[in-house]
Design an enzyme around this catalytic site. Structure first.
Site, PDB file in Angstrom:
ATOM      1  N   ASP A   9       0.881  -1.165   0.000  1.00 27.43           N
ATOM      2  CA  ASP A   9       0.000   0.000   0.000  1.00 27.43           C
ATOM      3  C   ASP A   9       0.917   1.212   0.000  1.00 27.43           C
ATOM      4  O   ASP A   9       1.900   1.258   0.752  1.00 27.43           O
ATOM      5  CB  ASP A   9      -0.889  -0.012   1.248  1.00 27.43           C
ATOM      6  CG  ASP A   9      -1.943   1.098   1.268  1.00 27.43           C
ATOM      7  OD1 ASP A   9      -1.726   2.143   0.635  1.00 27.43           O
ATOM      8  OD2 ASP A   9      -2.977   0.920   1.948  1.00 27.43           O
ATOM      9  N   ILE A  11       0.624   3.914   1.292  1.00 27.91           N
ATOM     10  CA  ILE A  11       0.613   4.636   2.558  1.00 27.91           C
ATOM     11  C   ILE A  11       1.784   4.237   3.449  1.00 27.91           C
ATOM     12  O   ILE A  11       2.166   4.985   4.350  1.00 27.91           O
ATOM     13  CB  ILE A  11      -0.723   4.400   3.297  1.00 27.91           C
ATOM     14  CG1 ILE A  11      -0.956   5.488   4.344  1.00 27.91           C
ATOM     15  CG2 ILE A  11      -0.773   3.006   3.945  1.00 27.91           C
ATOM     16  CD1 ILE A  11      -2.341   5.448   4.965  1.00 27.91           C
ATOM     17  N   SER A  12       2.378   3.092   3.192  1.00 26.73           N
ATOM     18  CA  SER A  12       3.416   2.554   4.067  1.00 26.73           C
ATOM     19  C   SER A  12       4.819   3.011   3.657  1.00 26.73           C
ATOM     20  O   SER A  12       5.278   2.682   2.556  1.00 26.73           O
ATOM     21  CB  SER A  12       3.380   1.029   4.064  1.00 26.73           C
ATOM     22  OG  SER A  12       4.531   0.492   4.668  1.00 26.73           O
ATOM     23  N   PRO A  13       5.535   3.716   4.540  1.00 27.68           N
ATOM     24  CA  PRO A  13       6.911   4.075   4.209  1.00 27.68           C
ATOM     25  C   PRO A  13       7.821   2.855   4.112  1.00 27.68           C
ATOM     26  O   PRO A  13       8.778   2.847   3.346  1.00 27.68           O
ATOM     27  CB  PRO A  13       7.329   4.996   5.361  1.00 27.68           C
ATOM     28  CG  PRO A  13       6.435   4.631   6.496  1.00 27.68           C
ATOM     29  CD  PRO A  13       5.138   4.225   5.874  1.00 27.68           C
ATOM     30  N   ALA A  15       6.916  -0.007   2.904  1.00 34.81           N
ATOM     31  CA  ALA A  15       6.680  -0.563   1.566  1.00 34.81           C
ATOM     32  C   ALA A  15       7.490   0.197   0.526  1.00 34.81           C
ATOM     33  O   ALA A  15       8.054  -0.396  -0.397  1.00 34.81           O
ATOM     34  CB  ALA A  15       5.193  -0.519   1.233  1.00 34.81           C
TER      35      ALA A  15
END
EC number: 5.99.1.4
Length: 212
Positions: A9, A11-13, A15
């Protein structure tokens, strides 16, 4: 050649960090990667969890750690103007550029860098419109088809046992997080530990006490 599914996603740093580092972390190995966006909030709802940014002290630590990790690994990263943000626009835009729930690396990279470089508002409608013009998706990001693909990806990931992003899936095994990349590489290299039974045994440890 091993097939890796990279569930993420925007939104995830973590990731973002794992996405940027993946080619280097697996350099010299034979593999192919399938990139599948999911809605991390769907995982949290399913498992009854709060997100890291919803716990104030953990939020502070998370942002400090990801900034340090980016610095330590030479990955450009600036926190977006506000975080967490609503990632649906970014997720749907990416999926609209792909097919059957998958996106290519160029699209994923473009959206990740839209979020995690420059320090701007990741969910700003004007910026997303500009990104859409650059990517020229074949489908409408707001179409029922694209929305259904995001839900299907999220449901499929939960059914496979995912609880967080990023998760790298290979041979039915799940490697979670940016710090899971070295472990993933060892598996792909055929490290003997993975055939020792330790992987399976870890899941069989009984819980001594649970909270009601």
């Amino acid at each position: 050649m091993k097939h890796i599914t990279f569930w993420f996603d925007f939104i995830s740093p973590y990731a973002y960090l794992a996405f940027e580092k993946l080619p280097e972390a697996l350099k010299g190995l034979g593999y192919e990667v399938e990139y599948r966006p999911v809605l991390f909030a769907g995982f949290l709802k399913h498992h009854g969890q709060l997100g890291p940014a919803e716990i104030a002290p953990k939020r502070d630590w998370t942002y400090r750690q990801v900034l340090w990790l980016a610095h330590a690994h030479g990955i450009p990263l600036q926190m977006p103007a506000a975080h967490p943000f609503n990632p649906l626009g970014a997720l749907r835009l990416a999926l609209a550029c792909g097919s059957e729930g998958r996106v290519n690396r160029y699209v994923a990279e473009s959206v990740f860098r839209h979020v995690w470089r420059g320090g701007a508002d990741a969910a700003d409608a004007q910026r997303l419109a500009q990104l859409r013009a650059e990517l020229q998706p074949q489908r409408d990001p707001d179409s029922a088809e694209v929305k259904a693909e995001l839900k299907a990806n999220t449901d499929a990931a939960i059914a496979r046992g995912l609880f967080g992003v990023p998760t790298m899936e290979v041979d039915g095994r799940l490697f979670w997080g940016f710090d899971g990349l070295p472990m993933l590489r060892e598996y792909l290299e055929g490290h003997a530990w993975f055939a020792s039974g330790a992987w399976e045994a870890a899941a069989g440890v009984p819980a001594g006490k649970t909270r009601s």
